[in-house]
Scaffold this active site. Structure first.
Site, short mmCIF file in Angstrom:
data_model
loop_
_atom_site.label_atom_id
_atom_site.label_comp_id
_atom_site.label_asym_id
_atom_site.label_seq_id
_atom_site.Cartn_x
_atom_site.Cartn_y
_atom_site.Cartn_z
N ALA A 131 -29.08 57.67 -34.77
CA ALA A 131 -28.95 58.64 -33.68
C ALA A 131 -27.49 58.79 -33.31
O ALA A 131 -26.59 58.30 -34.01
CB ALA A 131 -29.79 58.20 -32.48
N GLN A 135 -27.35 53.09 -34.79
CA GLN A 135 -28.39 53.16 -35.80
C GLN A 135 -29.14 51.83 -35.82
O GLN A 135 -28.63 50.81 -35.37
CB GLN A 135 -27.83 53.49 -37.17
N VAL A 136 -30.37 51.87 -36.32
CA VAL A 136 -31.26 50.71 -36.27
C VAL A 136 -31.61 50.27 -37.68
O VAL A 136 -31.88 51.11 -38.56
CB VAL A 136 -32.54 51.04 -35.48
N ASP A 285 -34.65 58.31 -21.27
CA ASP A 285 -34.33 58.97 -22.54
C ASP A 285 -35.57 59.00 -23.42
O ASP A 285 -35.54 58.62 -24.59
CB ASP A 285 -33.19 58.23 -23.24
#
Length: 509
Positions: A131, A135-136, A285
């Site tokens: 995003a 990041q994941v 969000d």
């Protein structure tokens, strides 16, 4: 603030206009001053956009402009009723499918953030979601525990700072050259977003938010969040337990798994209202990239707690009573609460404001969300706020944005959604409770705490008054000094009596 901020602002405006950002809203629903601005901006549109209405390059433009513009795109992606289905589908890429940063940087970033503990994260995967901020990755601990590791993008803090500086520049220009926009307090709004961004960019604060949120919902059902692993968390890296589910925007996968989308939409909306009006602490969000569904239980699973909203008990009561007023079609109640909290100046008429609210609310009752044009409703709301000189409340900006997001996600899950019926059990119960004996006791407790705090400051006030009087003593031979001393003492003690009387009445004695 340097000229660079204004240059970046002008560039952003040009890029957005050229790629068709101004063509996706319903211009007929806008007030005159905004219509004129849109017409001027659309002069810069690419010919292809003007001919076909296709804005597929807008997503790339937002990404190039920076993370705060990406956040705007994420919000618009949840509102096909405002920007159109095609634009919303294109903007959805911004939610978690952006270009990841160079994977060669990951080991160094982990070691810098976690030191030797970085080596305990094994089976580190390529990015599973990327995003605007981070990041994941999927990984495992030495004991086999599956974890999610979130890493901030390198240089993201500098990019955010540049974005925010240009938005401050735009807000100041708006206040200077468009006096009608001053009531919207654009500088204060940007300041609110600035504070939110600074918190989002320190992952230790996100971890603390998850911890607090976990405490709040420990007895709830239907809403699940991951658990923080503090030993593997720093300001740039956040590690949590792994949660698995179906992306909430994937209607086909939800249907194939037998998930009841209507129940899921109801669960999401009621959970958000519960967190907001009961706890005053909510996920701010909730775009579809941060939401999943557990196919076994039908629970909502939320991730990414970088942006959280917090409102006071007074603001929670305001929100609940406003929503309840629309549910009960009690527009007088809604108008009174707007005046009490300072949304509308006292110089305006409560009766006329209630009438304007009725004109907005009545056409929406009994309609399915698919039959409501939110762009027209928003345009009518904006015109009403201008007519009654309503002031923006910056402390409620995150809440208003979050409500737009959640309603958009719920609408996508269930186009037949009846917002008022679903909201009533949560909002109605809270309003009835706050207006009952228990609510009165809580109000009394709040007033008592305020009174005690005020009384606790009185000795310091008295000491400062005595010090000021001692200074006057040095001039005691000056003409009129005795009279001045008498007036000062009289004024001080009279003020003290008034203060104590006000506190007495505040406590209801």
């Amino acid at each position: 603030m340097g000229l660079g901020a204004y240059f970046r602002l002008a560039r952003a405006g040009f890029v957005l206009a050229r790629e068709g950002a101004l063509s996706i809203a319903d211009n007929d629903a806008l007030p005159p001053v905004m219509k004129a601005g849109v017409r001027f901006g659309r002069l810069f549109e690419r010919g292809e956009v003007r001919r076909s209405g296709n804005v597929e390059r807008l997503t790339r433009a937002l990404y190039r402009l920076g993370p705060t513009y990406v956040k705007l795109g994420q919000t618009l992606a949840t509102r096909p009723d405002i920007v159109g289905p095609a634009a919303a589908a294109d903007l959805a890429v911004l939610q978690d499918s952006m270009e990841p940063f160079d994977p060669a940087l990951v080991p160094g970033l982990l070691h810098e953030a976690l030191g030797t503990r970085a080596a305990e994260l094994t089976e580190f995967s390529p990015p599973i979601a990327a995003a605007s901020i981070a990041q994941v990755h999927h990984a495992r601990l030495a004991d086999g525990t599956k974890v999610a590791v979130k890493i901030l993008r390198p240089g993201i803090r500098q990019r955010f700072a540049a974005d925010i500086e240009s938005q401050y520049a735009g807000a100041r220009l708006a206040e200077t050259f468009v006096p009608k926009l001053r009531r919207l307090r654009p500088v204060d709004v940007v300041a609110t977003l600035d504070r939110s961004a600074r918190i989002e960019l320190d992952l230790r604060l996100e971890a603390a938010s998850i911890s607090e949120f976990t405490d709040n919902i420990k007895d709830d059902t239907g809403f699940v969040i991951p658990r923080v692993l503090w030993d593997y968390t720093s300001d740039t890296v956040l590690t949590t337990t792994w949660v698995e589910g179906i992306p909430i925007r994937d209607n086909a996968a939800l249907d194939a798994a037998g998930v009841d989308r209507k129940a899921l939409a109801k669960n999401l909306l009621q959970a958000f209202l519960r967190h907001t009006v009961r706890d005053g602490f909510f996920h701010a969000d909730l775009h579809p990239g941060n939401l999943f569904a557990d196919p076994r239980t039908g629970d909502v699973i939320a991730v990414d707690f970088g942006i959280m909203g917090r409102i006071t008990r007074r603001e929670r009561r305001f929100l609940a009573e406003i929503l309840y007023g629309f549910i009960a079609r009690n527009y007088r109640l809604i108008a009174e609460r707007h005046f009490e909290i300072g949304y509308v100046p006292r110089s305006q008429s409560i009766d006329e404001f209630a009438l304007a609210l009725r004109a907005i609310g009545e056409p929406q009752h009994g309609r399915r969300v698919s039959e409501i044009s939110m762009s027209k409703v928003l345009g009518q709301l904006f015109a009403t706020t201008e007519l009654f000189e309503m002031q923006t409340r910056p402390e409620l900006i995150l809440l208003q944005k979050s409500m737009v997001l959640v309603e958009g996600v719920a609408r996508a899950l269930d186009p037949e959604l009846d917002i008022w019926t679903i909201s009533e059990p949560i909002v109605g119960d809270w309003v009835r409770r706050s207006a009952g004996p228990l609510g009165r006791l809580e109000d009394l407790r709040d007033h008592f705490d305020t009174a005690v705090a005020t009384l606790g400051r009185l000795p310091a006030v008295v000491s400062k008054a005595e010090a000021a009087l001692d200074d006057y003593e040095r001039d005691k031979h000056a003409p009129g000094r005795r009279f001045n001393r008498f007036m000062i003492l009289t004024g001080f003690w009279l003020g003290l009596v008034v203060l104590l009387t006000a506190l007495w009445r505040l406590l209801g004695f």
